[in-house]
Every structure is written in structure tokens, then in C-alpha cells.
Scaffold this motif. Structure first.
Motif, PDB file in Angstrom:
ATOM      1  N   LEU A  26      55.241 -31.854  21.597  1.00  0.00           N
ATOM      2  CA  LEU A  26      54.088 -32.755  21.638  1.00  0.00           C
ATOM      3  C   LEU A  26      53.329 -32.673  22.964  1.00  0.00           C
ATOM      4  O   LEU A  26      52.960 -33.687  23.562  1.00  0.00           O
ATOM      5  N   VAL A  27      53.126 -31.438  23.430  1.00  0.00           N
ATOM      6  CA  VAL A  27      52.367 -31.198  24.662  1.00  0.00           C
ATOM      7  C   VAL A  27      51.340 -30.103  24.386  1.00  0.00           C
ATOM      8  O   VAL A  27      51.434 -29.375  23.407  1.00  0.00           O
ATOM      9  N   LYS A  28      50.379 -29.987  25.288  1.00  0.00           N
ATOM     10  CA  LYS A  28      49.350 -28.952  25.145  1.00  0.00           C
ATOM     11  C   LYS A  28      49.901 -27.593  25.546  1.00  0.00           C
ATOM     12  O   LYS A  28      50.768 -27.481  26.411  1.00  0.00           O
ATOM     13  N   SER A  29      49.375 -26.560  24.919  1.00  0.00           N
ATOM     14  CA  SER A  29      49.781 -25.187  25.239  1.00  0.00           C
ATOM     15  C   SER A  29      49.512 -24.852  26.701  1.00  0.00           C
ATOM     16  O   SER A  29      50.286 -24.119  27.321  1.00  0.00           O
ATOM     17  N   THR A  30      48.444 -25.403  27.257  1.00  0.00           N
ATOM     18  CA  THR A  30      48.124 -25.128  28.657  1.00  0.00           C
ATOM     19  C   THR A  30      49.221 -25.657  29.592  1.00  0.00           C
ATOM     20  O   THR A  30      49.495 -25.056  30.625  1.00  0.00           O
ATOM     21  N   TRP A  31      49.852 -26.762  29.214  1.00  0.00           N
ATOM     22  CA  TRP A  31      50.942 -27.316  30.023  1.00  0.00           C
ATOM     23  C   TRP A  31      52.168 -26.413  29.938  1.00  0.00           C
ATOM     24  O   TRP A  31      52.855 -26.188  30.921  1.00  0.00           O
ATOM     25  N   ILE A  32      52.414 -25.861  28.745  1.00  0.00           N
ATOM     26  CA  ILE A  32      53.518 -24.905  28.576  1.00  0.00           C
ATOM     27  C   ILE A  32      53.261 -23.680  29.458  1.00  0.00           C
ATOM     28  O   ILE A  32      54.171 -23.176  30.118  1.00  0.00           O
ATOM     29  N   ILE A  33      52.030 -23.212  29.490  1.00  0.00           N
ATOM     30  CA  ILE A  33      51.675 -22.061  30.327  1.00  0.00           C
ATOM     31  C   ILE A  33      51.936 -22.376  31.800  1.00  0.00           C
ATOM     32  O   ILE A  33      52.443 -21.531  32.547  1.00  0.00           O
ATOM     33  N   GLU A  38      55.292 -21.672  36.657  1.00  0.00           N
ATOM     34  CA  GLU A  38      56.174 -22.280  37.667  1.00  0.00           C
ATOM     35  C   GLU A  38      57.626 -21.821  37.531  1.00  0.00           C
ATOM     36  O   GLU A  38      58.469 -22.190  38.338  1.00  0.00           O
ATOM     37  N   GLY A  39      57.920 -21.038  36.486  1.00  0.00           N
ATOM     38  CA  GLY A  39      59.269 -20.529  36.297  1.00  0.00           C
ATOM     39  C   GLY A  39      60.235 -21.512  35.660  1.00  0.00           C
ATOM     40  O   GLY A  39      61.450 -21.311  35.677  1.00  0.00           O
ATOM     41  N   VAL A  40      59.717 -22.580  35.074  1.00  0.00           N
ATOM     42  CA  VAL A  40      60.567 -23.577  34.423  1.00  0.00           C
ATOM     43  C   VAL A  40      61.144 -23.015  33.134  1.00  0.00           C
ATOM     44  O   VAL A  40      62.321 -23.210  32.831  1.00  0.00           O
ATOM     45  N   ILE A  41      60.315 -22.340  32.365  1.00  0.00           N
ATOM     46  CA  ILE A  41      60.752 -21.661  31.142  1.00  0.00           C
ATOM     47  C   ILE A  41      60.223 -20.240  31.195  1.00  0.00           C
ATOM     48  O   ILE A  41      59.291 -19.941  31.953  1.00  0.00           O
ATOM     49  N   GLU A  42      60.824 -19.399  30.385  1.00  0.00           N
ATOM     50  CA  GLU A  42      60.414 -17.998  30.400  1.00  0.00           C
ATOM     51  C   GLU A  42      60.342 -17.469  28.971  1.00  0.00           C
ATOM     52  O   GLU A  42      61.282 -17.633  28.200  1.00  0.00           O
ATOM     53  N   PRO A  43      59.203 -16.854  28.623  1.00  0.00           N
ATOM     54  CA  PRO A  43      59.130 -16.228  27.307  1.00  0.00           C
ATOM     55  C   PRO A  43      60.068 -15.028  27.252  1.00  0.00           C
ATOM     56  O   PRO A  43      60.449 -14.468  28.283  1.00  0.00           O
ATOM     57  N   LYS A  44      60.437 -14.657  26.041  1.00  0.00           N
ATOM     58  CA  LYS A  44      61.362 -13.534  25.882  1.00  0.00           C
ATOM     59  C   LYS A  44      60.790 -12.243  26.439  1.00  0.00           C
ATOM     60  O   LYS A  44      61.498 -11.441  27.001  1.00  0.00           O
ATOM     61  N   ASP A  45      59.484 -12.030  26.278  1.00  0.00           N
ATOM     62  CA  ASP A  45      58.832 -10.838  26.821  1.00  0.00           C
ATOM     63  C   ASP A  45      57.476 -11.253  27.384  1.00  0.00           C
ATOM     64  O   ASP A  45      56.510 -11.391  26.645  1.00  0.00           O
ATOM     65  N   LYS A  46      57.435 -11.477  28.677  1.00  0.00           N
ATOM     66  CA  LYS A  46      56.221 -11.965  29.320  1.00  0.00           C
ATOM     67  C   LYS A  46      55.119 -10.911  29.354  1.00  0.00           C
ATOM     68  O   LYS A  46      53.965 -11.223  29.583  1.00  0.00           O
ATOM     69  N   ALA A  47      55.471  -9.651  29.115  1.00  0.00           N
ATOM     70  CA  ALA A  47      54.501  -8.567  29.181  1.00  0.00           C
ATOM     71  C   ALA A  47      53.545  -8.569  27.987  1.00  0.00           C
ATOM     72  O   ALA A  47      52.468  -7.987  28.063  1.00  0.00           O
ATOM     73  N   THR A  48      53.927  -9.220  26.896  1.00  0.00           N
ATOM     74  CA  THR A  48      53.069  -9.234  25.709  1.00  0.00           C
ATOM     75  C   THR A  48      52.157 -10.451  25.732  1.00  0.00           C
ATOM     76  O   THR A  48      52.405 -11.429  26.438  1.00  0.00           O
ATOM     77  N   ASP A  49      51.101 -10.395  24.949  1.00  0.00           N
ATOM     78  CA  ASP A  49      50.182 -11.529  24.835  1.00  0.00           C
ATOM     79  C   ASP A  49      50.723 -12.601  23.901  1.00  0.00           C
ATOM     80  O   ASP A  49      50.324 -13.755  23.986  1.00  0.00           O
TER      81      ASP A  49
END
Length: 106
Positions: A26-33, A38-49
Motif C-alpha cells: 500500500l505504498v507508491k512505486s516511487t517510494w519503493i524505488i 537506499e539499499g533497503v531492498i534489492e531487486p533480483k536483477d537490478k540491471a533490467t528495467d
């Protein structure tokens, strides 16, 4: 007496898109970004869009959000607190495992 049937999904084993993660928390995508930056969470592959996140990120995002809203902790501080909470949980689990494991010494 009513018979209610509950169904659910184990999210720790799921992969979520940016949109799915933001909707689940229940948060905005921009906050997730911002959390990724900030390194709080990490996508599985940051190199992809098309970022994909593990289901475990839901708990981290929700904890950071609560710390931010309830206690006024900034994102960097919340990230440190979440890391310490997770380390504390790992240590408690290791201690419990040591207590319940019987070692057969020669």
C-alpha cells in the motif's frame, strides 16, 4: 456454526513486480524505488528495467514504513533497524537450534 475456508499464498516464495510489491504494501512505486536506491531492498536483477522482488521484501518494506510513520525514523535509520532486527532473529534461531540439537561426542 459457520465453516469458513481461508486461502492464501506464501509470499516469501513468490516473485513480485514493482507494481505488485507497491500494491501489496500500500505504498507508491516511487517510494519503493527510493528504498532500492537506499539499499533497503534489492531487486533480483537490478540491471533490467523490469525489477522483480522476492516475497521477503514485503516484510522489509512494511517494517520500514511503520518505523517511518510511527516513529519518524528516516529511511537510512529504518534500513539499519531492519538489518539489526533480522540479525537478531537469525541469532535467536541459531541459539534455539543449538539448544535443541544433541551432539554425540566421542
Amino acid at each position: 456454526m459457520s465453516n469458513n475456508i481461508l486461502t492464501g499464498v506464501i509470499v516469501n516464495e513468490q516473485t513480485l513486480t514493482l507494481e505488485e510489491l507497491s500494491n501489496a504494501c500500500l505504498v507508491k512505486s516511487t517510494w519503493i524505488i527510493t528504498l532500492v536506491d537506499e539499499g533497503v531492498i534489492e531487486p533480483k536483477d537490478k540491471a533490467t528495467d523490469d525489477w522483480l522482488f522476492s516475497g521477503a521484501c514485503i516484510q522489509r518494506v512494511q517494517t520500514v514504513r511503520r518505523l517511518e510513520l510511527d516513529l519518524g525514523v528516516n529511511i537510512a535509520g529504518a534500513a539499519l533497524i531492519v538489518d539489526l532486527l533480522e540479525e537478531n532473529e537469525r541469532l535467536k534461531n541459531a541459539l534455539e537450534h543449538m539448544k535443541t540439537t544433541t551432539y554425540n561426542l566421542p
